[in-house]
Enzyme design. Structure first.
Site: not given
Ligand code: AMP
Length: 395
Positions: A376, A35, A353, A197
């Site tokens: 964000g 950064r 991130g 999610k």
């Molecule tokens: P996000 O912040 O929503 O982009 O989520 C990122 C996180 O999703 C990372 O820490 C990954 O380990 C997790 N992730 C990716 N694929 C899976 C999966 N199949 N099951 C559980 N966690 C996951």
């Protein structure tokens, strides 16, 4: 857009809102200079034009004047990245701060104390913003990472500089990169969304559907879709409350002519750990006791072909639990394919991130067209929102 190169900074004392919210270790040493390096071009430009720089940033979320989060800890790193002497001012506003900024000579750089020692920063207090504006004669915002906040230093302050305000070069690059995908992308346009999610990506998916030709869904989001389609998800992460929404989304995509691609096979573990036993399953047939944690080999090949066929690529969210090396292959494969497409002339933007962390971890940093510095802020831009920090500069 009021950009840096059309401004006259000679003898101006320039307040630059930077994003120096850098990670520190237990000894309060900076562990990642990204950064600070990202703000360097703006600072160098202003100095080369005969101005001086007053650097304003926050660091962490201090409760009051937490000495652990003093920006004095990063002074040495800032000075070494800039290759310039940098002074520190232990107050952010008030007489002492104003006297220190007034004493600045052209070419001088002054780092002010953590903005968030004052709660008025985050509440966007108008008097605090006015007092901040007294520190300089010109305002530059180069903090994309906080551009989605209507804070005193990121947005409210701008009204006290009628014409004398502009985008820093980092902020400009970030805005142009997002525009290049969302408004001016060359077709076919692909979004790759992964991560944990569905619920956290809904607004993004919705607004992307109007802009893209293909959507690859990866990561933990997949299993809400496959469950909705009648598949067995075993122990995989799944949000049953969003199954109906997932079906609606598939329908919407069809009417808008967007092709959605889910993995066809997945690599699962019998435990949520790197050392779990592994098995590959059809994505619709994951048995109880198994948790899908990565895209399988067939999916990687299919995704590779889609990625190589696209001219504009947005990547947000890993394809699996890449933090476990044994479940990182799908994320690495996606990175390799995007790197190859980029080499062949596609524009690729990586943001959010965890995908940025993955890109850095697996050495794709210089193989993507642009990697966003803002989590964000990037996500809100993709949702189609106008960021307060950007709107304030355009007024
Ligand atoms: P996000 O912040 O929503 O982009 O989520 C990122 C996180 O999703 C990372 O820490 C990954 O380990 C997790 N992730 C990716 N694929 C899976 C999966 N199949 N099951 C559980 N966690 C996951």
């Amino acid at each position: 857009m009021r950009t840096l190169q059309y401004q006259n900074f000679k003898n101006q004392r320039v307040i630059i809102r930077v994003d120096f919210n850098v990670p520190l270790n237990d000894s309060q040493e900076v562990t990642d200079l990204t950064r600070i390096e990202a703000a360097n071009p703006t600072i160098q430009h202003i100095i080369s034009q005969g101005g001086s720089c007053i650097l304003l940033s926050h660091l962490g979320r201090p409760k009051g004047n937490d000495p652990k989060l003093s920006l004095s800890h990063i002074l040495k790193s800032v000075s070494s990245v800039l290759g310039l002497p940098v002074d520190f001012c232990s107050t952010t506003i008030g007489e002492e701060a104003e006297a220190a900024t007034k004493a600045l000579q052209p070419g001088g750089v002054l780092l002010m104390e953590n903005l968030r020692y004052h709660e008025e920063e985050m509440s966007g207090d108008i008097t605090f913003s006015k007092n901040l504006s007294k520190l300089g004669t010109f305002y530059v915002n180069d903090a994309f990472g906080t551009a989605h906040r209507a804070h005193a230093s990121t947005s409210i302050i701008a009204q006290f500089f009628k014409e004398k305000k502009c985008f820093g070069s980092l902020l400009e690059k970030e805005v142009l990169a997002i525009e290049k995908v969302m408004d001016k992308g060359e077709s076919p346009i692909l979004a790759i969304l992964g991560g944990a999610k569905v619920s956290s990506k809904i607004t993004i998916i919705e607004s992307l559907l109007d802009k893209i030709d293909h959507l690859i869904i990866g990561g933990g989001m997949v299993y809400t879709f496959t469950k909705a389609l009648g598949g067995k998800v075993g122990n995989s992460i799944c949000e049953p409350d969003y199954c109906e929404y997932a079906l609606e989304l598939l329908e919407k995509a069809k009417t808008k002519g967007v092709k959605i691609h889910l993995p066809v096979d997945v690599l699962a573990g019998d435990d949520f750990s790197n050392n779990a036993s592994q098995k590959t399953f059809d994505v619709m047939e994951i048995p109880e006791g198994w948790e899908a944690m990565d895209a399988g080999p067939k999916s990687q090949t299919i995704f590779n072909d889609i990625i190589l066929g696209c001219k504009t690529i947005l990547w947000n969210g890993p394809m699996g639990v890449f933090e476990f090396p044994n479940f990182a292959k799908g994320t690495i494969a996606a990175g390799n394919s995007i790197a190859a497409a980029t080499k062949a002339g596609a524009f690729s933007l990586v943001g959010g991130g965890d995908s940025v962390a993955a890109v850095k971890q697996f050495g794709f940093e210089n193989k993507m067209s642009y990697i966003s510095t803002g989590g964000g802020a990037m996500l809100e831009s993709l949702e189609g929102k106008t960021l307060p920090g950007i709107a304030a500069l355009n007024k």
